[in-house]
Enzyme design. Structure first.
Site, PDB file in Angstrom:
ATOM      1  CD  GLN A  82      34.804  30.616  87.954  1.00 43.75           C
ATOM      2  OE1 GLN A  82      34.513  30.192  86.841  1.00 43.75           O
ATOM      3  NE2 GLN A  82      35.218  31.835  88.151  1.00 43.75           N
ATOM      4  CG  HIS A  84      34.027  22.161  94.013  1.00 39.15           C
ATOM      5  ND1 HIS A  84      32.830  22.088  93.334  1.00 39.15           N
ATOM      6  CD2 HIS A  84      33.969  21.207  94.965  1.00 39.15           C
ATOM      7  CE1 HIS A  84      32.102  21.133  93.847  1.00 39.15           C
ATOM      8  NE2 HIS A  84      32.761  20.580  94.842  1.00 39.15           N
ATOM      9  N   GLY A  85      36.485  26.242  93.660  1.00 39.41           N
ATOM     10  CA  GLY A  85      37.791  26.890  93.730  1.00 39.41           C
ATOM     11  C   GLY A  85      38.864  25.932  93.248  1.00 39.41           C
ATOM     12  N   GLY A  86      40.031  26.020  93.848  1.00 37.54           N
ATOM     13  CA  GLY A  86      41.146  25.158  93.458  1.00 37.54           C
ATOM     14  C   GLY A  86      40.861  23.682  93.653  1.00 37.54           C
ATOM     15  CD  GLU A 109      28.486  11.949  66.304  1.00 38.89           C
ATOM     16  OE1 GLU A 109      27.925  12.119  65.207  1.00 38.89           O
ATOM     17  OE2 GLU A 109      29.202  10.971  66.544  1.00 38.89           O
ATOM     18  CG  ASN A 112      28.336  23.041  70.381  1.00 41.53           C
ATOM     19  OD1 ASN A 112      28.043  21.944  69.915  1.00 41.53           O
ATOM     20  ND2 ASN A 112      28.186  23.328  71.653  1.00 41.53           N
ATOM     21  CD  GLU A 113      32.701  26.681  67.679  1.00 40.28           C
ATOM     22  OE1 GLU A 113      32.857  25.443  67.561  1.00 40.28           O
ATOM     23  OE2 GLU A 113      32.818  27.276  68.760  1.00 40.28           O
ATOM     24  NE  ARG A 121      25.543  26.735  54.957  1.00 41.28           N
ATOM     25  CZ  ARG A 121      26.580  25.982  54.700  1.00 41.28           C
ATOM     26  NH1 ARG A 121      26.477  24.666  54.806  1.00 41.28           N
ATOM     27  NH2 ARG A 121      27.714  26.514  54.355  1.00 41.28           N
TER      28      ARG A 121
END
Length: 127
Positions: A82, A84-86, A109, A112-113, A121
């Site tokens: 971001q 760097h912009g475009g 692996e 992340n959810e 748990r």
């Protein structure tokens, strides 16, 4: 961790003005990213140590480290893109590849959810 650090270093060199003074926003982000990357590295080493010692909470720590390290890495690379912009999307800069590769690590692996479910748990006492 190496790819994430590469994104920070790449942006640090690209964010310099001709007088070698950091662009203010880039300097602030570099400081934040450096801290986050170091925290991720320490967390990763702690989880690896628990695995090596076969600690009873090694799976919880591994899930936490996997989730944290991959999220930090993706966020750092995404912020670099971001900044760097475009131009960040151009192949010439290499940032787009880092973002793509690091996004995959959030999925491989176990997403992340799923890591969050494993962590929850373990924290509430259900395996």
């Amino acid at each position: 961790m190496g790819a994430r650090q590469g994104a920070v270093l790449h942006r640090r060199t690209q964010g310099l003005r001709s007088q070698d003074q950091p662009v203010p926003g880039a300097a602030i982000q570099a400081g934040r990213h450096g801290t986050e990357l170091q925290a991720a590295r320490i967390f990763l080493y702690a989880a690896a140590s628990k695995l090596d010692r076969k600690a009873p909470d090694a799976s919880k720590w591994s899930a936490m480290a996997k989730r944290f390290v991959t999220d930090v890495g993706f966020n750092v690379a995404n912020d670099a893109l971001q900044l760097h912009g475009g131009y960040g999307y151009l192949h010439d800069y290499g940032i787009e590849k880092l973002v793509r590769d690091l996004r995959v690590h959030q999925i491989l692996e176990g997403t992340n959810e799923i890591m969050r479910v494993i962590i929850a748990r373990a924290l509430i006492g259900r395996q």
